[in-house]
Design a protein around this motif. Structure first.
Motif, mmCIF file in Angstrom:
data_model
loop_
_atom_site.group_PDB
_atom_site.id
_atom_site.type_symbol
_atom_site.label_atom_id
_atom_site.label_comp_id
_atom_site.label_asym_id
_atom_site.label_seq_id
_atom_site.Cartn_x
_atom_site.Cartn_y
_atom_site.Cartn_z
ATOM 1 N N GLU A 139 0.890 -1.038 0.070
ATOM 2 C CA GLU A 139 0.093 -0.043 0.048
ATOM 3 C C GLU A 139 0.997 1.268 -0.094
ATOM 4 O O GLU A 139 0.487 2.318 -0.559
ATOM 5 N N GLN A 142 1.513 1.859 -3.562
ATOM 6 C CA GLN A 142 0.496 1.778 -4.290
ATOM 7 C C GLN A 142 -0.136 3.536 -4.088
ATOM 8 O O GLN A 142 -0.309 4.128 -5.145
ATOM 9 N N ARG A 177 2.742 -6.024 -10.366
ATOM 10 C CA ARG A 177 1.919 -4.659 -10.201
ATOM 11 C C ARG A 177 1.856 -3.900 -11.304
ATOM 12 O O ARG A 177 1.260 -3.113 -11.808
ATOM 13 N N THR A 181 -0.837 -1.712 -13.778
ATOM 14 C CA THR A 181 -1.090 -0.501 -13.731
ATOM 15 C C THR A 181 -0.525 0.292 -14.952
ATOM 16 O O THR A 181 0.175 1.322 -14.911
#
Length: 598
Positions: A139, A142, A177, A181
């Motif tokens: 997080e 992120q 990830r 993204t």
């Protein structure tokens, strides 16, 4: 008849080519990666020289250092590209760099935008600040990545699908990830690769999940596919135009025309030899267009780009540098972890209290990004850098706790338990988990120079069997008594841990797949498998240092070479005997989404 014979001859020739051979023109590229870091010297150079006298050329503030980076090293690269409109250089920087340009150098920002739009710059960015994100929960990255993308969108800057990061951080979890993204090419540093598997001849590119991987800095000479790659630059971007000097030495850190001319001449020579001075993404696209298939990437552990000199991540997670007396690796990294937990707790209780504090907590997150910046604990952080990141973490915690106190008042609660996993807020006070027991499930080895220590084991649960271990180190009168070591017995044929940015999955890496003498695991969620169904979780808000592993013993050793000699220090670990799912649940509860009492 002649046409038939010609066709047959052509078919025979094609059938005689090696598998995968290209029949088109060779793919020849000169690639680059200019890694620019506006936080190269965080907090300025005040106090950089540990002398009792002032040296004015070193006593400069953060804005002055940032401005030097822009004018002396960044602008010369942009100016070079304006003289060679058919060249593309790859530039990586953090989003905060763009904010500095927007605030103080709008003309440079315009110049950068024009070059990006014209194809002269391939612009790479994966985070807002130059964070050691492989050591923290998903997080944290992120939120940072979301902020970074918003900054680039705000200033109308197109991001490349390529990823390269501060300190060359790379890991398998990143590729997953990335695919989620909008990124699809990872420049994996060659030294991080070779330290794990030995020297290698690089393939044109590799496949890792849904992401392509290029061996950053490693040339390619593939006669079969006719692919040839030369790297003109992969290093700190600040050094090319300044004669290899960095901002720590401001009287030398100036644009040197000869350095740029030398680099330019090298590229012109490559261009004359048929190499395209191009972007990494164009290179990969040309490989795909040529029908060249990527090779599968080997298993690779999380790490940084120069493990031969930094001993992997240990330089950022426990190993001392030149200014060791001022270094505080564990303080820096564990305090940032506390800030992560505190912000989640503030978000949780604010929602329960019906308070909209998103803007306030957004600033707390921004402060946390700065607290995570790598230069606060390595490679050789000086006092000012250490203090800067500690202050940033403290400010993030202050903001979060102010919100918590406000929410407690709104809820008419004095003592609360805030569950950051399920969002519950209840009245209550903190109780240490577990009942004291005479010993744990195994023996550990504790070493601490000129300090005494005590260990205490607590049984937390029986199903799954879980223990909490406290190791209390005394202070010392010896100023050199700064090294703490704790070794846990390891077994088995696999390295077991969570990889950076993937908090909810244990990754298994067979020892037989690697040939390193040792490695340091960042263990971003604190979890490491000891083998035979036994799992270890470090309490990262108390101690967040690297875990040393070696194939000769399979043991796991945590070490801090920067512990203040004048302080008492307590480390906390958890041990669980059970499944990987049990271990993940424990790591998440201890570190990523804990219950906080406030």
């Amino acid at each position: 008849m002649k046409r038939l014979v010609s066709t047959l001859l052509l078919a025979i020739l094609l059938l005689g080519l090696p598998a995968g051979a290209a029949v088109a023109d060779p793919v020849k590229y000169s690639l680059s990666m200019f890694h620019f870091n506006i936080q190269y010297v965080i907090g300025g150079l005040y106090g950089f020289v540990p002398l009792p006298i002032d040296i004015p050329s070193w006593e400069i503030g953060p804005d002055e250092v940032e401005d030097m980076i822009v004018t002396e090293s960044f602008v010369p690269v942009l100016d070079l590209l304006e003289h060679h409109t058919n060249w593309t250089l790859t530039i990586e920087l953090q989003a905060y760099f763009i904010e500095v340009l927007a605030e103080r150098f709008p003309e440079v920002l315009d110049q950068l935008r024009d070059l990006v739009d014209a194809g002269g710059v391939e612009l790479v960015s994966f985070h807002y600040a130059d964070q050691l994100f492989i050591a923290y929960p998903y997080e944290d990255w992120q939120v940072s990545n979301d902020r970074a993308k918003a900054v680039f969108e705000q200033y109308d800057l197109t991001l490349s699908p390529v990823v390269f990061c501060q300190e060359g951080q790379a890991g398998e979890g990143m590729t997953e990830r990335m695919a989620e993204t909008g990124y699809d090419i990872l420049a994996w540093p060659k030294n991080l690769w070779s330290w794990q598997h030995g020297d290698f001849d690089a393939a044109p590119f590799y496949q890792m999940g849904d992401t392509y991987v290029v061996a950053g800095g490693k040339g390619v000479s593939d006669d079969v596919n006719q692919v040839y790659v030369d790297w003109s630059f992969l290093d700190d971007g600040e050094k090319m135009a300044t004669g290899d000097f960095d901002p720590y030495f401001p009287w030398f850190f100036h644009y040197q025309e000869g350095s740029v001319a030398e680099y330019e001449a090298g590229l012109m020579e490559k261009e004359a030899d048929g190499y395209k001075i191009g972007s990494i993404s164009d290179y990969v696209n040309d490989l795909l267009d040529a029908g060249i298939d990527p090779e599968p990437a080997p298993r690779l552990l999380d790490g940084t780009w120069q493990p031969d000199s930094t001993e992997g991540v240990s330089m950022w997670l426990g190993r001392g540098g030149l200014w060791r007396k001022d270094e505080r690796d564990n303080h820096v990294r564990s305090l940032a972890y506390q800030a992560h937990q505190e912000i989640l707790a503030a978000e949780t209780i604010a929602e329960q209290a019906g308070l909209d504090r998103a803007a306030v907590l957004d600033e707390a997150w921004r402060q946390l990004h700065n607290a995570d910046v790598s230069d606060g604990s390595g490679i050789n952080p000086y006092r000012g850098e250490v203090e800067y990141v500690i202050a940033s973490a403290a400010e993030a915690i202050r903001i979060a706790r102010d919100v918590i106190e406000e929410a407690k008042t709104a809820l008419s609660l004095e003592n609360v338990l805030i569950d950051t996993a399920n969002g519950e807020v209840t009245a209550g006070e903190y109780e240490k988990p577990g009942e004291k027991v005479p010993q744990g499930p195994f023996q550990i080895l504790v070493q601490a120079k000129d300090r005494t220590f005590k260990t205490k084991w607590f049984q937390v649960s029986e199903d799954p069997a879980t223990w909490r271990l406290e190791i209390a180190f005394s202070d010392s009168e010896n100023k050199k008594a700064r090294e703490l070591f704790v070794t846990f017995p390891g077994t088995g044929d696999e390295i077991l841990t969570t990889t950076a940015l993937i908090d909810d999955e244990v990754r298994s890496y067979p020892w037989a797949d690697f040939n390193f003498e040792f490695w340091y695991l960042p263990a971003p969620t604190g979890l490491i498998g000891l083998g035979d169904g036994t799992w270890l979780v470090k309490d990262a808000a108390n101690e967040h240092v690297g875990a040393y592993i070696e194939p000769s013993t399979r043991n796991v050793r945590f070490e801090d070479q920067t512990a203040p000699w004048f302080e008492t220090i307590t480390w906390v670990f958890y041990v669980v005997q059970g499944s990987a799912a049990d271990a993940l649940t424990l790591a998440d509860r201890v570190n990523v989404h804990p219950v906080l009492a406030r």
